[in-house]
Design a protein around this motif. Structure first.
Motif, PDB file in Angstrom:
ATOM      1  N   LEU A 115      30.459 -18.094  49.499  1.00 35.03           N
ATOM      2  CA  LEU A 115      31.575 -17.294  50.027  1.00 35.03           C
ATOM      3  C   LEU A 115      32.548 -18.132  50.843  1.00 35.03           C
ATOM      4  N   ASP A 116      31.989 -19.062  51.604  1.00 36.55           N
ATOM      5  CA  ASP A 116      32.842 -19.831  52.526  1.00 36.55           C
ATOM      6  C   ASP A 116      33.451 -21.072  51.890  1.00 36.55           C
ATOM      7  N   ALA A 117      32.960 -21.455  50.686  1.00 34.68           N
ATOM      8  CA  ALA A 117      33.481 -22.693  50.087  1.00 34.68           C
ATOM      9  C   ALA A 117      34.949 -22.489  49.710  1.00 34.68           C
ATOM     10  N   PRO A 118      35.833 -23.335  50.211  1.00 35.16           N
ATOM     11  CA  PRO A 118      37.256 -23.121  49.978  1.00 35.16           C
ATOM     12  C   PRO A 118      37.651 -23.252  48.508  1.00 35.16           C
ATOM     13  N   ASP A 119      36.810 -23.892  47.685  1.00 30.95           N
ATOM     14  CA  ASP A 119      37.231 -24.153  46.304  1.00 30.95           C
ATOM     15  C   ASP A 119      36.507 -23.308  45.254  1.00 30.95           C
ATOM     16  N   ARG A 120      35.728 -22.297  45.664  1.00 29.21           N
ATOM     17  CA  ARG A 120      34.911 -21.600  44.674  1.00 29.21           C
ATOM     18  C   ARG A 120      35.488 -20.252  44.246  1.00 29.21           C
ATOM     19  N   GLY A 121      36.430 -19.722  45.023  1.00 31.40           N
ATOM     20  CA  GLY A 121      37.163 -18.523  44.605  1.00 31.40           C
ATOM     21  C   GLY A 121      36.427 -17.207  44.776  1.00 31.40           C
ATOM     22  N   PHE A 122      35.299 -17.185  45.527  1.00 31.50           N
ATOM     23  CA  PHE A 122      34.569 -15.928  45.720  1.00 31.50           C
ATOM     24  C   PHE A 122      35.247 -15.026  46.749  1.00 31.50           C
ATOM     25  N   ALA A 123      35.993 -15.640  47.665  1.00 31.03           N
ATOM     26  CA  ALA A 123      36.483 -14.885  48.828  1.00 31.03           C
ATOM     27  C   ALA A 123      37.943 -14.493  48.656  1.00 31.03           C
ATOM     28  N   TYR A 124      38.210 -13.206  48.921  1.00 34.63           N
ATOM     29  CA  TYR A 124      39.593 -12.741  48.841  1.00 34.63           C
ATOM     30  C   TYR A 124      40.378 -13.212  50.057  1.00 34.63           C
ATOM     31  N   ALA A 125      39.654 -13.613  51.100  1.00 36.25           N
ATOM     32  CA  ALA A 125      40.322 -13.940  52.356  1.00 36.25           C
ATOM     33  C   ALA A 125      40.918 -15.352  52.367  1.00 36.25           C
ATOM     34  N   GLN A 126      40.528 -16.189  51.411  1.00 36.19           N
ATOM     35  CA  GLN A 126      41.134 -17.527  51.403  1.00 36.19           C
ATOM     36  C   GLN A 126      41.581 -17.891  49.991  1.00 36.19           C
ATOM     37  N   ASP A 127      42.661 -18.663  49.931  1.00 37.42           N
ATOM     38  CA  ASP A 127      43.226 -18.995  48.629  1.00 37.42           C
ATOM     39  C   ASP A 127      42.426 -20.122  47.968  1.00 37.42           C
ATOM     40  N   ALA A 128      42.065 -19.899  46.696  1.00 38.77           N
ATOM     41  CA  ALA A 128      41.279 -20.894  45.948  1.00 38.77           C
ATOM     42  C   ALA A 128      41.479 -20.633  44.465  1.00 38.77           C
ATOM     43  N   PRO A 129      41.161 -21.609  43.621  1.00 39.01           N
ATOM     44  CA  PRO A 129      41.196 -21.338  42.178  1.00 39.01           C
ATOM     45  C   PRO A 129      40.205 -20.216  41.859  1.00 39.01           C
ATOM     46  N   LEU A 130      40.552 -19.367  40.901  1.00 38.39           N
ATOM     47  CA  LEU A 130      39.709 -18.211  40.566  1.00 38.39           C
ATOM     48  C   LEU A 130      38.518 -18.647  39.716  1.00 38.39           C
ATOM     49  N   ASP A 131      37.470 -19.128  40.348  1.00 35.63           N
ATOM     50  CA  ASP A 131      36.316 -19.612  39.594  1.00 35.63           C
ATOM     51  C   ASP A 131      35.204 -18.552  39.623  1.00 35.63           C
ATOM     52  N   MET A 132      34.532 -18.424  40.762  1.00 33.66           N
ATOM     53  CA  MET A 132      33.471 -17.424  40.999  1.00 33.66           C
ATOM     54  C   MET A 132      32.198 -17.654  40.196  1.00 33.66           C
ATOM     55  N   ARG A 133      32.045 -18.792  39.520  1.00 35.24           N
ATOM     56  CA  ARG A 133      30.763 -19.040  38.847  1.00 35.24           C
ATOM     57  C   ARG A 133      29.755 -19.542  39.876  1.00 35.24           C
TER      58      ARG A 133
END
Ligand SMILES: C[S@@+](CC[C@H](N)C(=O)[O-])C[C@H]1O[C@@H](n2cnc3c(N)ncnc32)[C@H](O)[C@@H]1O
Length: 369
Positions: A115-133
């Motif tokens: 959730l907290d990883a800035p690059d994994r895209g799980f969190a709506y609260a921070q901007d990241a590539p839409l990955d979520m795997r």
């Protein structure tokens, strides 16, 4: 890799330890599977509490495994950490040479690391590539889902996995936007969702994008399909007296757990026979009454605990299972007698930490879960 100890607070830790102890604390070597190792908070506590227990830790996330390997280094001679989806448990056990296990824990969903990883895209609260795997070595990303699924499929994912009332509107907004430009960032998706939801609804139920992000994560990781296969397979691997504990954070996960357990605690013999026919008795007993919740203090300290539902069960000795039917009959007669005028009420089967209206659920009561 930074020091992560303590960043993912294990949910219902004491209760999990308490439930697993009778199975893992038995004489000789015992085997425990942590099917969702994460940052190894639960696993570390189990290893500390049970010096004769071997741990098999599974995670589909290679980053989580790397962190856990560091955290559990002092137990290196009695741990196996495996990169696997939990529905691969039977193959992992075969490969490692463990035909049966004494305990297993499923702590479902995502970890704080993800959730907290800035690059994994799980969190709506921070901007990241839409990955979520969860497993970044394989599979389809959330970006591919939002940019390729048709309207009915997108709306279904949002409605079923996110319980999103505005699924149709959000799916329409996604499709309109992607015709203009490919949706690649979590911030853009969160904004689109916010704009699709009527203003009064935005003011209730937390962040408006929460349900959409949860739904996409479940879809991307095919979480429910894996769970549906994994639970019966795990139950099959437990020794007599072996115990399973499941922590769910979503009603669909909890429903699958409840069904998997109900199937084992129920007698398959004719209802009107006072004794079990050989092989027809329950093979497990429930250890939780309904679904147990976290207490107020834990929720205040760890918001992740707010949605947890715990269910647990123990494999029965086949002879005890034979006995089960007579116990059940006795219980039914007792309840019936208590319902007779002048004998008082049957009393509550739930305890204060169980979900309301879901209290039927211990083996004592026979069939309810
Ligand atoms: C809530 S965390 C577990 C936290 C852990 N109990 C702790 O105390 O640190 C869930 C973990 O399960 C993993 N996971 C989720 N679904 C999985 C699956 N189907 N197979 C294997 N691992 C899975 C996730 O990658 C995540 O690391």
């Amino acid at each position: 890799m930074g020091e992560l100890r303590g960043t993912h607070v294990p949910v219902l830790l004491e209760r999990c330890l308490e439930l697993l102890a009778p199975a893992l604390g038995r004489n000789g070597r015992t085997v425990h599977v942590d099917a969702t190792l994460g940052l190894a908070g639960h696993a570390e506590a189990v290893l500390e509490a049970h010096p004769n227990t071997v741990l098999i830790g599974l995670d589909r996330d290679t980053e989580a495994l790397a962190h856990s390997r560091v955290r559990l280094a002092r137990f290196a001679d009695r741990i196996h950490l495996e990169h696997a989806v939990y529905d691969e448990l039977p193959e992992v056990l075969d490969r490692l040479g463990y035909p049966a296990i004494d305990g297993i824990l499923f702590d479902l969903g995502v970890s704080s690391l993800q959730l907290d990883a800035p690059d994994r895209g799980f969190a709506y609260a921070q901007d990241a590539p839409l990955d979520m795997r969860m497993d970044q070595t394989r599979g389809v990303t959330a970006e591919e889902v939002v940019n390729t699924y048709g309207h009915p499929e997108l709306a279904r994912v949002l409605r079923v996995y996110g319980e999103e009332k505005f699924a149709g509107r959000i799916a329409s907004a996604i499709i309109r936007e992607r015709e203009r430009a490919r949706i690649t960032s979590s911030a853009r998706l969160a904004e689109l969702v916010r704009e699709s939801i009527p203003a009064p609804a935005r003011r209730t139920g937390g962040h408006p994008a929460k349900r959409t992000f949860q739904a996409l994560r479940i879809e991307v990781n095919k979480e429910l399909a894996a769970l549906e296969t994994a639970l019966p397979a795990a139950l099959d691997k437990l020794t007599v007296g072996g115990r399973m504990v499941v922590l769910s954070y979503h009603s669909l996960e909890d429903r699958l757990t409840k069904q998997a357990l109900a199937d084992r605690v129920r007698s398959k013999g004719p209802v009107d026979l006072p004794v079990e026919l050989p092989g027809s008795g329950p093979t497990f007993r429930l250890l939780s009454r309904g679904a147990e919740l976290a207490g107020e203090a834990e929720v205040a300290a760890n918001p992740r605990a707010a949605s947890v539902r715990l269910r647990a069960a123990e494999r029965l000795d086949p002879e005890a299972a034979q006995q089960g039917r007579t116990d059940r009959e006795r219980y039914r007669r007792r309840v019936k007698a208590m319902h007779q005028p002048g004998t008082g009420s049957p009393g509550s089967a739930t305890d204060s930490r169980s979900t309301p209206g879901d209290g039927s659920g211990t083996d004592e009561e026979g069939e309810g879960t």
